[in-house]
Design a protein around this motif. Structure first.
Motif, PDB file in Angstrom:
ATOM      1  N   THR A 159      91.536 -90.783  23.188  1.00  0.00           N
ATOM      2  CA  THR A 159      92.895 -90.561  22.388  1.00  0.00           C
ATOM      3  C   THR A 159      93.682 -89.852  23.338  1.00  0.00           C
ATOM      4  O   THR A 159      94.823 -89.877  23.548  1.00  0.00           O
ATOM      5  CB  THR A 159      92.942 -89.608  21.147  1.00  0.00           C
ATOM      6  OG1 THR A 159      91.783 -90.188  20.061  1.00  0.00           O
ATOM      7  CG2 THR A 159      94.148 -89.203  20.680  1.00  0.00           C
ATOM      8  N   LYS A 160      92.985 -88.792  24.424  1.00  0.00           N
ATOM      9  CA  LYS A 160      93.779 -87.976  25.198  1.00  0.00           C
ATOM     10  C   LYS A 160      94.267 -88.739  26.252  1.00  0.00           C
ATOM     11  O   LYS A 160      95.256 -88.256  27.008  1.00  0.00           O
ATOM     12  CB  LYS A 160      92.504 -87.040  25.903  1.00  0.00           C
ATOM     13  CG  LYS A 160      91.568 -87.517  26.442  1.00  0.00           C
ATOM     14  CD  LYS A 160      90.501 -86.354  26.857  1.00  0.00           C
ATOM     15  CE  LYS A 160      89.097 -86.934  27.305  1.00  0.00           C
ATOM     16  NZ  LYS A 160      88.124 -86.895  25.899  1.00  0.00           N
ATOM     17  N   TYR A 161      93.912 -90.030  26.455  1.00  0.00           N
ATOM     18  CA  TYR A 161      94.547 -90.898  27.513  1.00  0.00           C
ATOM     19  C   TYR A 161      95.684 -91.726  27.188  1.00  0.00           C
ATOM     20  O   TYR A 161      96.286 -92.324  27.817  1.00  0.00           O
ATOM     21  CB  TYR A 161      93.494 -91.729  28.150  1.00  0.00           C
ATOM     22  CG  TYR A 161      92.328 -90.974  28.871  1.00  0.00           C
ATOM     23  CD1 TYR A 161      91.112 -91.058  28.109  1.00  0.00           C
ATOM     24  CD2 TYR A 161      92.617 -90.249  29.984  1.00  0.00           C
ATOM     25  CE1 TYR A 161      89.911 -90.234  28.680  1.00  0.00           C
ATOM     26  CE2 TYR A 161      91.477 -89.383  30.460  1.00  0.00           C
ATOM     27  CZ  TYR A 161      90.320 -89.352  29.918  1.00  0.00           C
ATOM     28  OH  TYR A 161      89.315 -88.781  30.395  1.00  0.00           O
ATOM     29  N   VAL A 181     101.868 -89.962  24.612  1.00  0.00           N
ATOM     30  CA  VAL A 181     102.321 -88.977  23.534  1.00  0.00           C
ATOM     31  C   VAL A 181     102.869 -89.747  22.382  1.00  0.00           C
ATOM     32  O   VAL A 181     102.536 -89.607  21.324  1.00  0.00           O
ATOM     33  CB  VAL A 181     102.899 -88.026  24.139  1.00  0.00           C
ATOM     34  CG1 VAL A 181     103.659 -86.970  23.159  1.00  0.00           C
ATOM     35  CG2 VAL A 181     102.117 -87.224  25.316  1.00  0.00           C
ATOM     36  N   GLY A 214      98.596 -89.763  21.332  1.00  0.00           N
ATOM     37  CA  GLY A 214      97.587 -89.512  22.324  1.00  0.00           C
ATOM     38  C   GLY A 214      98.099 -88.196  23.289  1.00  0.00           C
ATOM     39  O   GLY A 214      99.149 -87.564  22.895  1.00  0.00           O
ATOM     40  N   GLY A 215      97.241 -87.903  24.048  1.00  0.00           N
ATOM     41  CA  GLY A 215      97.469 -86.672  24.944  1.00  0.00           C
ATOM     42  C   GLY A 215      98.390 -87.006  26.222  1.00  0.00           C
ATOM     43  O   GLY A 215      98.741 -86.022  26.917  1.00  0.00           O
ATOM     44  N   THR A 243      96.127 -88.577  32.145  1.00  0.00           N
ATOM     45  CA  THR A 243      95.380 -87.250  32.878  1.00  0.00           C
ATOM     46  C   THR A 243      96.732 -86.422  33.311  1.00  0.00           C
ATOM     47  O   THR A 243      96.269 -85.476  33.704  1.00  0.00           O
ATOM     48  CB  THR A 243      94.558 -88.005  34.200  1.00  0.00           C
ATOM     49  OG1 THR A 243      95.559 -88.527  34.983  1.00  0.00           O
ATOM     50  CG2 THR A 243      93.393 -88.772  33.673  1.00  0.00           C
ATOM     51  N   ALA A 259      98.512 -84.891  31.719  1.00  0.00           N
ATOM     52  CA  ALA A 259      98.243 -83.667  30.759  1.00  0.00           C
ATOM     53  C   ALA A 259      97.506 -82.464  31.438  1.00  0.00           C
ATOM     54  O   ALA A 259      97.846 -81.440  31.109  1.00  0.00           O
ATOM     55  CB  ALA A 259      97.814 -84.000  29.283  1.00  0.00           C
ATOM     56  N   PHE A 269      87.364 -93.519  30.656  1.00  0.00           N
ATOM     57  CA  PHE A 269      88.265 -92.840  29.811  1.00  0.00           C
ATOM     58  C   PHE A 269      87.951 -93.313  28.486  1.00  0.00           C
ATOM     59  O   PHE A 269      88.722 -93.089  27.407  1.00  0.00           O
ATOM     60  CB  PHE A 269      89.752 -93.490  30.052  1.00  0.00           C
ATOM     61  CG  PHE A 269      90.494 -92.849  31.629  1.00  0.00           C
ATOM     62  CD1 PHE A 269      91.629 -93.356  31.690  1.00  0.00           C
ATOM     63  CD2 PHE A 269      89.816 -92.024  32.253  1.00  0.00           C
ATOM     64  CE1 PHE A 269      92.149 -92.699  32.937  1.00  0.00           C
ATOM     65  CE2 PHE A 269      90.276 -91.488  33.260  1.00  0.00           C
ATOM     66  CZ  PHE A 269      91.592 -91.896  33.482  1.00  0.00           C
ATOM     67  N   ALA A 301     101.289 -79.047  26.109  1.00  0.00           N
ATOM     68  CA  ALA A 301     101.130 -80.318  26.582  1.00  0.00           C
ATOM     69  C   ALA A 301     101.632 -81.171  25.117  1.00  0.00           C
ATOM     70  O   ALA A 301     102.603 -80.899  24.463  1.00  0.00           O
ATOM     71  CB  ALA A 301      99.622 -80.798  26.903  1.00  0.00           C
ATOM     72  N   SER A 302     100.876 -82.197  24.781  1.00  0.00           N
ATOM     73  CA  SER A 302     100.905 -83.074  23.379  1.00  0.00           C
ATOM     74  C   SER A 302     101.205 -82.536  22.411  1.00  0.00           C
ATOM     75  O   SER A 302     101.995 -82.743  21.543  1.00  0.00           O
ATOM     76  CB  SER A 302      99.998 -84.099  23.788  1.00  0.00           C
ATOM     77  OG  SER A 302      98.850 -83.639  23.289  1.00  0.00           O
ATOM     78  N   VAL A 327     104.873 -81.476  21.378  1.00  0.00           N
ATOM     79  CA  VAL A 327     105.874 -82.390  21.055  1.00  0.00           C
ATOM     80  C   VAL A 327     106.187 -82.798  19.629  1.00  0.00           C
ATOM     81  O   VAL A 327     105.187 -82.694  18.732  1.00  0.00           O
ATOM     82  CB  VAL A 327     105.245 -83.951  21.717  1.00  0.00           C
ATOM     83  CG1 VAL A 327     106.187 -85.193  21.282  1.00  0.00           C
ATOM     84  CG2 VAL A 327     105.111 -83.976  23.335  1.00  0.00           C
ATOM     85  N   GLU A 373      91.461 -83.309  17.903  1.00  0.00           N
ATOM     86  CA  GLU A 373      92.166 -83.227  19.059  1.00  0.00           C
ATOM     87  C   GLU A 373      92.144 -81.885  20.046  1.00  0.00           C
ATOM     88  O   GLU A 373      92.607 -81.646  21.064  1.00  0.00           O
ATOM     89  CB  GLU A 373      93.427 -83.783  18.770  1.00  0.00           C
ATOM     90  CG  GLU A 373      93.520 -85.071  18.292  1.00  0.00           C
ATOM     91  CD  GLU A 373      94.799 -85.517  17.841  1.00  0.00           C
ATOM     92  OE1 GLU A 373      95.764 -84.887  18.131  1.00  0.00           O
ATOM     93  OE2 GLU A 373      94.831 -86.567  17.090  1.00  0.00           O
ATOM     94  N   PRO A 400      95.353 -79.255  24.176  1.00  0.00           N
ATOM     95  CA  PRO A 400      94.508 -80.621  23.639  1.00  0.00           C
ATOM     96  C   PRO A 400      93.376 -80.713  24.895  1.00  0.00           C
ATOM     97  O   PRO A 400      93.415 -80.134  25.878  1.00  0.00           O
ATOM     98  CB  PRO A 400      95.630 -81.577  24.240  1.00  0.00           C
ATOM     99  CG  PRO A 400      96.644 -80.943  24.958  1.00  0.00           C
ATOM    100  CD  PRO A 400      96.487 -79.558  24.884  1.00  0.00           C
ATOM    101  N   LEU A 401      92.767 -81.767  24.373  1.00  0.00           N
ATOM    102  CA  LEU A 401      91.503 -82.227  25.332  1.00  0.00           C
ATOM    103  C   LEU A 401      92.122 -82.823  26.356  1.00  0.00           C
ATOM    104  O   LEU A 401      93.107 -83.654  26.246  1.00  0.00           O
ATOM    105  CB  LEU A 401      90.587 -83.307  24.283  1.00  0.00           C
ATOM    106  CG  LEU A 401      89.725 -82.543  23.360  1.00  0.00           C
ATOM    107  CD1 LEU A 401      89.275 -83.917  22.672  1.00  0.00           C
ATOM    108  CD2 LEU A 401      88.362 -81.958  24.023  1.00  0.00           C
ATOM    109  N   VAL A 402      91.368 -82.600  27.306  1.00  0.00           N
ATOM    110  CA  VAL A 402      92.035 -83.137  28.830  1.00  0.00           C
ATOM    111  C   VAL A 402      90.545 -83.866  29.401  1.00  0.00           C
ATOM    112  O   VAL A 402      89.878 -83.785  29.081  1.00  0.00           O
ATOM    113  CB  VAL A 402      92.519 -82.499  29.960  1.00  0.00           C
ATOM    114  CG1 VAL A 402      93.783 -81.720  29.182  1.00  0.00           C
ATOM    115  CG2 VAL A 402      91.619 -81.086  30.219  1.00  0.00           C
ATOM    116  N   GLY A 403      91.063 -84.823  30.287  1.00  0.00           N
ATOM    117  CA  GLY A 403      90.031 -85.927  30.944  1.00  0.00           C
ATOM    118  C   GLY A 403      90.527 -86.059  32.403  1.00  0.00           C
ATOM    119  O   GLY A 403      91.559 -85.976  32.821  1.00  0.00           O
ATOM    120  N   GLY A 404      89.478 -86.331  33.018  1.00  0.00           N
ATOM    121  CA  GLY A 404      89.569 -86.205  34.577  1.00  0.00           C
ATOM    122  C   GLY A 404      89.969 -87.809  35.111  1.00  0.00           C
ATOM    123  O   GLY A 404      89.953 -88.740  34.280  1.00  0.00           O
ATOM    124  N   GLY A 405      90.387 -87.773  36.119  1.00  0.00           N
ATOM    125  CA  GLY A 405      90.926 -88.898  36.547  1.00  0.00           C
ATOM    126  C   GLY A 405      92.170 -89.060  37.789  1.00  0.00           C
ATOM    127  O   GLY A 405      92.773 -87.956  37.811  1.00  0.00           O
TER     128      GLY A 405
END
Lengths: 615, 74
Positions: A256-258, A261, A265-266, A269, A271, A510, B9-10, B13, B42, B69-74
Motif C-alpha cells: 500500500t505504501k508504494y 496517494v 497509498g503512501g 518511496t 514519501a 515492494f 506525507a499521505s 492529504v 497504515e 505513514p509506513l515507508v519503504g526503501g527503494g
C-alpha cells in the motif's frame, strides 16, 4: 535433502546456457538443483557458482558473469519480473584488495522474456576480443543463443542501444550497458539497463537498472554491450489461487505504501523524504543533515508545481510505484519525460549534493541513467568530493565542485560516465584512501551507502550487497526508535536477513512482506506446483545469506571491516532528531552478539566453499 | 485537553496538516487516530513530543502528536 514429502531439490532442474565469449562456444545444459536455494534461484544459485571460483581480480577472464532469474520470474505472480546479475565486483572490495561477490537486480520485462525462451540462467565466461551482443531466443527445438557484432552499438547510451535493438528484434526485451560500462577501466560502477514495456511503447528512456556493484562494468570488460531476450509472451492462465495470491500482494498491506496517494497509498518511496525529514534524517550534504527545512523544496507537492508527475507501474504489476517526472509545458500539458523519482536517486542527486531544484535533480538522474552508472554509488562518491572541497577550499580536487554547484556537479557526472574521471569512477573507498580522509566516505565494505543515514542503521555492516536491499533494517530506527542492544541483534539476525529472499525468488521487494509470510509458499505452489514450507524457504534464504558472508570472508574481509563510516562514532550530527545510540561501545557489543549468531553458519559454509576450492 | 496533531506525507492529504485539537482527558493515541479516520494498519510511526510512542499511549494537555505513514526503501 528433502524439504517436503512431495518435492526434493534434485527433482527440480534448471536450464543453463554457458557462453564462452572468447571462443564463441555455446552450451545448454539441464542441471538438477543441489538444494532449495538453487530452486528458488537468483543469487541463491549464482553465489554457489561464484563460490566455486578463485577470483583475485574482477577484471579477469575467469570471473564469470551470471545472468539469472528467480523461481517466480515470468509467472503470473504479481511483481514476478526480477532479473539478477552476479559476478565478483570491480567496485566492492576487501581491504586486502580482493573483489567481493555481488549481485544486483532489476525489473522491467527482460527477465520474463528470458524465462520464456526456456533459459533460467546464462553464464558468460571469459571475454570477447571484439564488441558483441548476445541474442537469446526460443527455437523450435529449445532455446537458442547467438553472438553478434556490436560495433554499431558502441558509445550509445543505454536507451539508445535498447531502441536500436528494438528495431531489429520484435517480441524482445533488452539488457544494455552505457558508455560508462564500456569505459570499465575508469568506471567500476557501470549499471545494466533493462528495458520496460513503457519504454518500448513510448520511446521514452524508462529503463530499470541493475546498478549495484558494477555489473555493467563487468559486461563492458567482457566486451558484451547488450543482451536480447526474444520470446513470445508466455504467462500461464491465471488460476484462482494465483489470483488469490495477487490479491494478498495488492491488498495485504505491504504494498500500500508504494501506491499513489490518489489511490489511497503512501505515494511510493518519495514519501520517505517527508517522513525522514520529520527527524531531520534525510541525507543532506554528504549524509550530514542540516536540521532545517531547505530540502522540503523536493517534497512532491513542491516539485509538482514545476514538473508533471505521473504514477506508472511495471508490466502486469498493480503496484503503481513509479513516480515519473515530465517537463511541464507553459499551458500545463505534459512535456518530455525526464526521470523516475525513486527515493535514492532523488535524495542522493538532490539534497545530498546540495541541489534542491527538482528539475535539476531529475536531469542529473537522467544523465546517470543514460550513461549507465549506479544511481547510488555515483552520487555518494560525488558527495564525498563536494565535502572534501568544502573542507579544502584552498586545494580542492577535480573541478572544485561544492554542494549545490549544479553545473560543476553535472560536469563530474558526464566526465565520469565517459570514462574521463577514474577518481570518481572507482568509487568512494578508493578515492578517500587516496586522499587519506576516510571518516566521511560513506561506504561499508567498499560499497557506497544508499539514502539512509548510517547513524540510524548499524545493520549496514552486515549487508552482503546493496546496503538497504540486502539487510532489512534501513528504516527500523525511524519506525521504532529503539536503541536497545537486543532489539538490534534480533533486527539484524532475525528479520533483517530475510530481505535477501526477494533477490532469490524473482519478486519485487515492494510487496512489503517479510519472506517468512505464508503468502510465499502459496505463491510458489500456485505458480509452479512445487510444495515448499515456510520454514524450509526461510532456512534456504538464511543459508544463502550466510553463504554471502562466507564469500566475503573468502575474499579477505576481516572483522574490522564490518563497521560504519567513522564519523558516525566520532562526530555525531546534533541536527538529527533521533537519539545518537551507535557509539563505539554499543557497536562492539552488537558485533559480538551478531557474530555469535552468524559465525557457526558462516564458518560451516566457508569450510564447504574452501573444501571445494581445494578439491 | 488540547493536543497539537501533525500529519505527514499521505496522511495529510485531504486531512489536517498541523492543528490543535481538543480531546477529553485520558484520550489515547489510538482514539485520536480513529477520530481522524486513519487506518491503524497504515500507521508507520507515532511520535509524541518527538519521541516514539505506541497506540495505547495516554496523551496529556499540550502534547504534540505526530502521525507518519509506513515507508519503504527503494
Amino acid at each position: 535433502m528433502s524439504f517436503s514429502k512431495k518435492t526434493e531439490a534434485s527433482s527440480v532442474t534448471y536450464n543453463r546456457c554457458s557462453i564462452d565469449l572468447e571462443t564463441g562456444l555455446i552450451e545448454f545444459k539441464e542441471l538438477p538443483c543441489r538444494n532449495l536455494e538453487e530452486v528458488v534461484g537468483g543469487f541463491g544459485r549464482s553465489f554457489q557458482l561464484l563460490g566455486e571460483r578463485d577470483i583475485k581480480e574482477a577484471y579477469s577472464s575467469d570471473n564469470p558473469l551470471v545472468l539469472n532469474t528467480g523461481l517466480l520470474t515470468g509467472t503470473g505472480i504479481m511483481t514476478g519480473l526480477r532479473t539478477y546479475f552476479s559476478a565478483y565486483s570491480p567496485l566492492k572490495h576487501s581491504n586486502k584488495g580482493l573483489p567481493a561477490a555481488m549481485w544486483s537486480a532489476a525489473s522491467g520485462k527482460f527477465g520474463s522474456k528470458l524465462k520464456w525462451t526456456g533459459i533460467d540462467e546464462v553464464v558468460f565466461e571469459n571475454r570477447s576480443s571484439t564488441q558483441v551482443y548476445v541474442v537469446l531466443s526460443e527455437g523450435e527445438n529449445g532455446p537458442c543463443a547467438e553472438l553478434k557484432p556490436a560495433g554499431h552499438l558502441s558509445g550509445l547510451t543505454t536507451h539508445q542501444k535498447i531502441m536500436a535493438l528494438q528495431k531489429e528484434y520484435p517480441d524482445a526485451h533488452f539488457a544494455a550497458i552505457g558508455p560508462a560500462g564500456e569505459n570499465y577501466q575508469s568506471v567500476h560502477m557501470g549499471a545494466v539497463a533493462l528495458s520496460t514495456e513503457n519504454q518500448l511503447k513510448s520511446g521514452e528512456d524508462k529503463c530499470r537498472f541493475a546498478g549495484r556493484g558494477g555489473m555493467g562494468s563487468i559486461m563492458g570488460y567482457k566486451n558484451l554491450l547488450a543482451i536480447v531476450a526474444q520470446s513470445k509472451d508466455a504467462v500461464k492462465p491465471i488460476t484462482s489461487e494465483v489470483r488469490n495470491v495477487n490479491r494478498v500482494i495488492m491488498k495485504g498491506g505491504g504494498s500500500t505504501k508504494y501506491q499513489p496517494v490518489k489511490q489511497g497509498g503512501g505515494g511510493g518511496t518519495w514519501a520517505n523524504y517527508e517522513v525522514l525529514q520529520a527527524f531531520y534524517a534525510v541525507p543532506e550534504n554528504n549524509f550530514r543533515p542540516k536540521g532545517n527545512r531547505d530540502l522540503e523544496a523536493l517534497f512532491p507537492e513542491n516539485v509538482a508545481k514545476v514538473m508533471d508527475i505521473r504514477s506508472e507501474a511495471c508490466f502486469r504489476c498493480g503496484i503503481r510505484c513509479h513516480n515519473n517526472l515530465h517537463r511541464k509545458m507553459q499551458d500545463g500539458a505534459k512535456g518530455g519525460f525526464v526521470a523516475k523519482f525513486d527515493y535514492e536517486p532523488l535524495d542522493l542527486f538532490g539534497a545530498n549534493l546540495g541541489i534542491l531544484d527538482g528539475e535539476k535533480v531529475a536531469s542529473l538522474v537522467k544523465l546517470c541513467d543514460n550513461l549507465g552508472m549506479d544511481a547510488i554509488s555515483l552520487p555518494t562518491t560525488i558527495s564525498y568530493i563536494l565535502d572534501y572541497n568544502e573542507r579544502h577550499s584552498d586545494n580542492p580536487m577535480l573541478n572544485g565542485a561544492k554542494f549545490g554547484e549544479y553545473e560543476k556537479i553535472k560536469e563530474l557526472v558526464i566526465k565520469t560516465g565517459l570514462g574521463q574521471l577514474k577518481e570518481v569512477g572507482q568509487g568512494v573507498k578508493r578515492l578517500s584512501r587516496n586522499f587519506n580522509e576516510t571518516a566521511y566516505a560513506n561506504h561499508v565494505k567498499g560499497l557506497e551507502l544508499p539514502g539512509y543515514l548510517p547513524e540510524t542503521n548499524p545493520g549496514y555492516a552486515w549487508s552482503i550487497a546493496g546496503g538497504h536491499m540486502s539487510m532489512g533494517t534501513a528504516l527500523s530506527f525511524a519506525k521504532d526508535g529503539n536503541t536497545n542492544l537486543d532489539y538490534w541483534v534480533k533486527a539484524i539476525t532475525d528479520s533483517g536477513v530475510l530481505q535477501v529472499g526477494y533477490d532469490m525468488i524473482g519478486l519485487c521487494k515492494f510487496i512489503g512482506l517479510l519472506m517468512n509470510h505464508e503468502m510465499f509458499p502459496r505463491a510458489i505452489k500456485a505458480a509452479t506446483g512445487l510444495e515448499v514450507s515456510s520454514i524450509d524457504l526461510e532456512t534456504a534464504i538464511r543459508r544463502a545469506y550466510f553463504r554471502g558472508l562466507a564469500l566475503e570472508r573468502k575474499q579477505g574481509y576481516e572483522a574490522e571491516e564490518y563497521t560504519l563510516p567513522s564519523q558516525v562514532f566520532d562526530n555525531p550530527n546534533p541536527n538529527v532528531k533521533l537519539p545518537h545510540f551507535i557509539t563505539r561501545d554499543f557497536f562492539t557489543k552488537l558485533e559480538q552478539k551478531v557474530w555469535e549468531v552468524f559465525d557457526p553458519h558462516v564458518n560451516e559454509l566457508l569450510d564447504e566453499i574452501l573444501g571445494e576450492d581445494e578439491a | 485537553m488540547e493536543v497539537n496533531v501533525k500529519l505527514f506525507a499521505s496522511f495529510a492529504v485531504g486531512r489536517l496538516k498541523n492543528e490543535i485539537k481538543v480531546y477529553p482527558c485520558q484520550t489515547t493515541v489510538a482514539e485520536v487516530v480513529e477520530s481522524i479516520g486513519i487506518d491503524k494498519r497504515e500507521l508507520g510511526i507515532i511520535l509524541v513530543n518527538d519521541k516514539h510512542a505506541s497506540l495505547d499511549y495516554v496523551l496529556e494537555n499540550g502534547d504534540t502528536l505526530s502521525l507518519l505513514p509506513l515507508v519503504g526503501g527503494g
